[in-house]
Design a protein around this motif. Structure first.
Motif, PDB file in Angstrom:
ATOM      1  N   ALA A  70     -39.674  -9.446  24.788  1.00 61.53           N
ATOM      2  CA  ALA A  70     -39.356 -10.726  25.416  1.00 61.53           C
ATOM      3  C   ALA A  70     -39.446 -10.651  26.937  1.00 61.53           C
ATOM      4  O   ALA A  70     -40.068 -11.498  27.583  1.00 61.53           O
ATOM      5  N   PHE A  71     -38.816  -9.618  27.533  1.00 62.60           N
ATOM      6  CA  PHE A  71     -38.868  -9.536  28.995  1.00 62.60           C
ATOM      7  C   PHE A  71     -40.265  -9.162  29.465  1.00 62.60           C
ATOM      8  O   PHE A  71     -40.766  -9.690  30.456  1.00 62.60           O
ATOM      9  N   ALA A  72     -40.926  -8.245  28.758  1.00 62.42           N
ATOM     10  CA  ALA A  72     -42.286  -7.855  29.141  1.00 62.42           C
ATOM     11  C   ALA A  72     -43.224  -9.061  29.085  1.00 62.42           C
ATOM     12  O   ALA A  72     -44.035  -9.278  29.996  1.00 62.42           O
ATOM     13  N   GLY A  73     -43.100  -9.870  28.038  1.00 62.19           N
ATOM     14  CA  GLY A  73     -43.934 -11.060  27.920  1.00 62.19           C
ATOM     15  C   GLY A  73     -43.653 -12.059  29.017  1.00 62.19           C
ATOM     16  O   GLY A  73     -44.571 -12.703  29.543  1.00 62.19           O
ATOM     17  N   GLY A  74     -42.373 -12.200  29.392  1.00 62.09           N
ATOM     18  CA  GLY A  74     -42.020 -13.116  30.469  1.00 62.09           C
ATOM     19  C   GLY A  74     -42.623 -12.693  31.793  1.00 62.09           C
ATOM     20  O   GLY A  74     -43.167 -13.510  32.546  1.00 62.09           O
ATOM     21  N   TRP A  75     -42.525 -11.401  32.090  1.00 63.73           N
ATOM     22  CA  TRP A  75     -43.090 -10.890  33.348  1.00 63.73           C
ATOM     23  C   TRP A  75     -44.607 -11.043  33.364  1.00 63.73           C
ATOM     24  O   TRP A  75     -45.194 -11.461  34.368  1.00 63.73           O
ATOM     25  N   LEU A  76     -45.255 -10.732  32.239  1.00 65.96           N
ATOM     26  CA  LEU A  76     -46.711 -10.830  32.169  1.00 65.96           C
ATOM     27  C   LEU A  76     -47.185 -12.270  32.304  1.00 65.96           C
ATOM     28  O   LEU A  76     -48.197 -12.540  32.963  1.00 65.96           O
ATOM     29  N   THR A  77     -46.466 -13.214  31.691  1.00 61.81           N
ATOM     30  CA  THR A  77     -46.910 -14.609  31.762  1.00 61.81           C
ATOM     31  C   THR A  77     -46.726 -15.186  33.146  1.00 61.81           C
ATOM     32  O   THR A  77     -47.484 -16.061  33.572  1.00 61.81           O
ATOM     33  N   ASP A  78     -45.724 -14.716  33.897  1.00 59.95           N
ATOM     34  CA  ASP A  78     -45.572 -15.157  35.279  1.00 59.95           C
ATOM     35  C   ASP A  78     -46.659 -14.560  36.177  1.00 59.95           C
ATOM     36  O   ASP A  78     -47.080 -15.181  37.152  1.00 59.95           O
ATOM     37  N   LYS A  79     -47.106 -13.371  35.837  1.00 61.97           N
ATOM     38  CA  LYS A  79     -48.088 -12.680  36.670  1.00 61.97           C
ATOM     39  C   LYS A  79     -49.525 -13.086  36.339  1.00 61.97           C
ATOM     40  O   LYS A  79     -50.340 -13.323  37.234  1.00 61.97           O
ATOM     41  N   LEU A 364     -33.837 -24.321  34.091  1.00 60.81           N
ATOM     42  CA  LEU A 364     -33.002 -23.891  35.217  1.00 60.81           C
ATOM     43  C   LEU A 364     -33.666 -22.908  36.173  1.00 60.81           C
ATOM     44  O   LEU A 364     -33.022 -22.457  37.123  1.00 60.81           O
ATOM     45  N   PHE A 365     -34.931 -22.564  35.935  1.00 58.58           N
ATOM     46  CA  PHE A 365     -35.624 -21.617  36.809  1.00 58.58           C
ATOM     47  C   PHE A 365     -36.975 -22.173  37.224  1.00 58.58           C
ATOM     48  O   PHE A 365     -37.630 -22.879  36.452  1.00 58.58           O
ATOM     49  N   PRO A 366     -37.429 -21.855  38.441  1.00 59.05           N
ATOM     50  CA  PRO A 366     -38.717 -22.368  38.938  1.00 59.05           C
ATOM     51  C   PRO A 366     -39.906 -21.703  38.273  1.00 59.05           C
ATOM     52  O   PRO A 366     -39.780 -20.683  37.594  1.00 59.05           O
ATOM     53  N   THR A 367     -41.075 -22.294  38.487  1.00 55.00           N
ATOM     54  CA  THR A 367     -42.303 -21.850  37.821  1.00 55.00           C
ATOM     55  C   THR A 367     -42.594 -20.377  38.033  1.00 55.00           C
ATOM     56  O   THR A 367     -43.020 -19.677  37.115  1.00 55.00           O
ATOM     57  N   GLU A 368     -42.344 -19.871  39.258  1.00 55.77           N
ATOM     58  CA  GLU A 368     -42.693 -18.488  39.567  1.00 55.77           C
ATOM     59  C   GLU A 368     -42.010 -17.478  38.654  1.00 55.77           C
ATOM     60  O   GLU A 368     -42.561 -16.416  38.362  1.00 55.77           O
ATOM     61  N   VAL A 369     -40.798 -17.785  38.217  1.00 52.80           N
ATOM     62  CA  VAL A 369     -40.027 -16.821  37.436  1.00 52.80           C
ATOM     63  C   VAL A 369     -39.552 -17.397  36.101  1.00 52.80           C
ATOM     64  O   VAL A 369     -38.710 -16.799  35.445  1.00 52.80           O
ATOM     65  N   ARG A 370     -40.100 -18.534  35.693  1.00 50.93           N
ATOM     66  CA  ARG A 370     -39.628 -19.175  34.456  1.00 50.93           C
ATOM     67  C   ARG A 370     -39.821 -18.264  33.249  1.00 50.93           C
ATOM     68  O   ARG A 370     -38.921 -18.078  32.433  1.00 50.93           O
ATOM     69  N   GLY A 371     -41.000 -17.695  33.116  1.00 50.76           N
ATOM     70  CA  GLY A 371     -41.258 -16.812  31.984  1.00 50.76           C
ATOM     71  C   GLY A 371     -40.366 -15.589  31.996  1.00 50.76           C
ATOM     72  O   GLY A 371     -39.824 -15.185  30.969  1.00 50.76           O
ATOM     73  N   SER A 372     -40.191 -14.994  33.174  1.00 49.67           N
ATOM     74  CA  SER A 372     -39.325 -13.812  33.286  1.00 49.67           C
ATOM     75  C   SER A 372     -37.882 -14.153  32.944  1.00 49.67           C
ATOM     76  O   SER A 372     -37.181 -13.358  32.313  1.00 49.67           O
ATOM     77  N   ALA A 373     -37.435 -15.337  33.356  1.00 55.99           N
ATOM     78  CA  ALA A 373     -36.056 -15.753  33.069  1.00 55.99           C
ATOM     79  C   ALA A 373     -35.832 -15.925  31.574  1.00 55.99           C
ATOM     80  O   ALA A 373     -34.833 -15.448  31.015  1.00 55.99           O
ATOM     81  N   VAL A 374     -36.760 -16.608  30.904  1.00 60.98           N
ATOM     82  CA  VAL A 374     -36.639 -16.794  29.458  1.00 60.98           C
ATOM     83  C   VAL A 374     -36.680 -15.445  28.748  1.00 60.98           C
ATOM     84  O   VAL A 374     -35.891 -15.174  27.841  1.00 60.98           O
TER      85      VAL A 374
END
Length: 449
Positions: A70-79, A364-374
Motif C-alpha cells: 500500500a505505501f509502496a504503491g502510494g509513493w510510486l503513483t505520486d512519483k 485531506l491531502f494535496p495531489t503531490e502526496v495523495r497517493g502516499s497518504a492513502v
C-alpha cells in the motif's frame, strides 16, 4: 450565487461511472483473494501436511503483502503517475495467481501470496487517487465509498467459486488460480484510462493535462479551470508534520479502530457465534447473514454520506457500532436471535466508517502526496488489523467471549472519541479546499460532497 465549476460541478458522466467501476477492481480482488484462501486451506492443509502455524502464515501472507504494497504503491503513483501503474499492478496479480496452481510446497505458496497482497495493496492508493482527482465533488464521496462495498462482492464471489471447486481433486489449485480471471478482465477494461490532469499539472506537463481535460470534459476546458490547488512543492515528509501530521494521525487511528473489530468478527464469525450459542448450520448461516449485513451497512453509509456529511456519519457510525458490541459482551447468554440481531446491528452501523476509509484520505491531502497518504494510512491500519485478528482466538481462549466483545467495543469507542476531536467536515468543498490546511467550511446550502 457562484457559477458552476466546469470540473467540480460537472454532471456524472459515462466516463466517471466506468472509471469508478474499473477502479473498484482492487477491493474486489482484495475480498476475493483474502476469502478464497479460507476455503482452499481445507484441501491445502492435508495435501501439504500443514501445521497450525503454517496455516496462519498462508492465511496472513496476503495481508502482510497488502501492508507492504500500500505505501509502496502510494509513493510510486505520486512519483510516476496514476495511469501507468493502474494496469501494471494487476499484471503481477495475474502472474502470481496462475503460478499458485503449480507450487510444490507451502513456502512457495506463502511467497506468491505475499506478492499478490503487495499488488492488491498498491492498487488502493493508485485507483483511489485517480478516481478522486476526476470525480465531481457531489459524487466524490459516494464513488470513493463504494470501494468498500466491492470488497464484500469479491468475498461472496470467492465463496461461490470455492464451493464449486471444493469437491474437485486438487481443487485448491484452481481456486487460487481463479483470481487471475477477474484480474484479466479488470486490466483489459483499464487499458486506455487517461492520466490525472491534476498530477500532470504538478509535473508541469501542461499540454498533456489540457488534452486529457478536453477529452473528458469537452472543448474549452483547460488547466485554467484547476485553480484551487496552489502550486507548492509538498513532499511526503509533509505527512508527518504541521497540519498534515494531525490529519495522518486521525486517519490512521480511525481506520485502525474501524477494521480491527470488523476483521475479527468477519474472520472468526462462526467461532464467536458458536461461543455465543449459535452452533452448527445456524452458525454458518449466521456468518453468511452477517457478511450480507456488512454490505448493507456500506450501502447505507453511501446513502447518508452526502445527506449527513462526513463528520456526523463517522461519529454516529462508531458510537452505535460500539454500543452493539458492548451489548453483545453484556448479554452473552441472550437468545440466538438476539445475538444475531446485535451482530447485524454492528455490521450495518459500522458501514459509515468503512466507506470513509477511502473518502477522507483522498480528500485531506494535496495531489503531490495523495497517493502516499492513502498508502501510508492503509499500511498503518493493516498492522493493527493483523495484530487484532491474531489476538482474537487468544482473547476468546483466555478472556472469554464477553470480554472479547467488550474489548472490541472499547476499540470502537476510541474511534468515536478521535472522530469527535479531529474529524473535519469536507462536504461541499472542492478537492483543493479539502486538502488545504485550515480549509473553509462548506456553505450551509451546499448540496455537493
Amino acid at each position: 450565487m457562484t457559477a458552476p465549476h466546469p470540473l467540480d460541478d460537472a454532471p456524472l458522466s459515462t466516463f466517471h461511472k466506468k472509471l469508478a467501476l474499473f477502479a473498484s477492481g482492487g477491493p474486489f480482488l482484495d475480498g476475493y483473494v483474502l476469502s478464497i484462501i479460507g476455503v482452499a486451506l481445507v484441501q491445502i492443509s492435508p495435501d501439504f501436511g500443514l501445521s497450525s502455524a503454517q496455516e496462519g502464515l498462508v492465511g496472513a501472507s496476503a495481508l502482510v503483502g497488502i501492508l507492504l504494497g500500500a505505501f509502496a504503491g502510494g509513493w510510486l503513483t505520486d512519483k510516476f503517475g496514476r495511469q501507468v501503474l493502474f494496469t501494471i499492478d494487476l499484471a503481477l496479480i495475474i502472474g502470481c495467481s496462475i503460478a499458485q496452481a503449480f507450487v510444490g510446497n507451502v513456502w512457495w505458496l506463502i511467497g506468491l501470496r505475499l506478492l499478490i497482497g503487495m499488488a492488491v495493496g498498491a492498487d488502493y492508493p493508485i485507483a483511489t487517487s485517480l478516481l478522486a482527482e476526476f470525480s465531481p465533488r457531489r459524487w466524490r464521496g459516494p464513488l470513493l465509498g463504494a470501494f468498500v462495498a466491492m470488497w464484500f462482492v469479491g468475498a461472496v464471489a470467492a465463496y461461490f467459486v470455492g464451493e464449486a471447486l471444493m469437491h474437485v481433486d486438487g481443487g485448491w489449485r484452481w481456486m487460487l488460480a481463479s483470481a487471475a480471471v477477474p484480474a484479466i478482465i479488470i486490466v483489459l477494461a483499464r487499458i486506455g484510462t487517461p492520466e490525472s490532469p491534476r498530477w500532470l499539472m504538478k509535473k508541469e506537463r501542461v499540454d498533456e493535462a489540457n488534452a486529457v481535460l478536453q477529452k473528458v470534459f469537452g472543448p474549452g476546458v483547460s488547466v485554467d479551470d484547476l485553480p484551487e490547488e496552489v502550486h507548492e512543492n509538498i513532499r511526503v515528509s509533509a505527512l508527518l508534520r504541521s497540519g498534515y501530521g494531525k490529519r495522518m494521525a486521525f486517519i490512521s487511528i480511525f481506520w485502525t479502530c474501524s477494521i480491527v473489530p470488523l476483521f475479527a468478527v468477519y474472520a472468526f464469525g462462526p467461532k464467536i457465534l458458536g461461543a455465543l450459542g449459535l452452533t452448527g448450520t445456524l452458525a454458518n448461516y449466521g456468518s453468511a447473514f452477517i457478511t450480507l449485513m456488512f454490505l448493507v451497512g456500506c450501502l447505507v453509509g453511501l446513502a447518508l454520506v452526502n445527506r449527513m456529511g462526513r463528520r456526523p456519519l463517522i461519529i454516529h457510525s462508531f458510537a452505535w457500532a460500539g454500543l452493539a458490541l458492548l451489548l453483545l459482551g453484556i448479554f452473552t447468554n441472550a437468545s440466538a436471535w438476539l445475538v444475531l440481531a446485535l451482530f447485524a446491528a454492528y455490521a450495518v452501523t459500522i458501514g459509515g466508517t468503512q466507506i470513509l476509509q477511502w473518502i477522507y484520505p483522498n480528500e485531506l491531502f494535496p495531489t503531490e502526496v495523495r497517493g502516499s497518504a492513502v498508502g501510508l494510512a492503509s499500511s498503518l491500519s493493516r498492522i493493527g488489523a493483523a495484530i487484532g485478528t491474531y489476538l482474537v482466538p487468544v482473547s476468546l481462549s483466555h478472556l472469554g467471549t464477553a470480554w472479547t466483545m467488550i474489548v472490541g467495543a472499547i476499540v470502537t469507542f476510541v474511534g468515536a472519541g478521535v472522530s469527535i476531536l479531529w474529524a473535519p467536515e469536507t462536504r461541499g468543498l472542492t478537492l483543493g479546499e479539502c486538502a488545504s490546511i485550515g480549509a473553509p467550511s462548506p456553505e450551509p446550502t451546499a448540496k455537493a460532497a
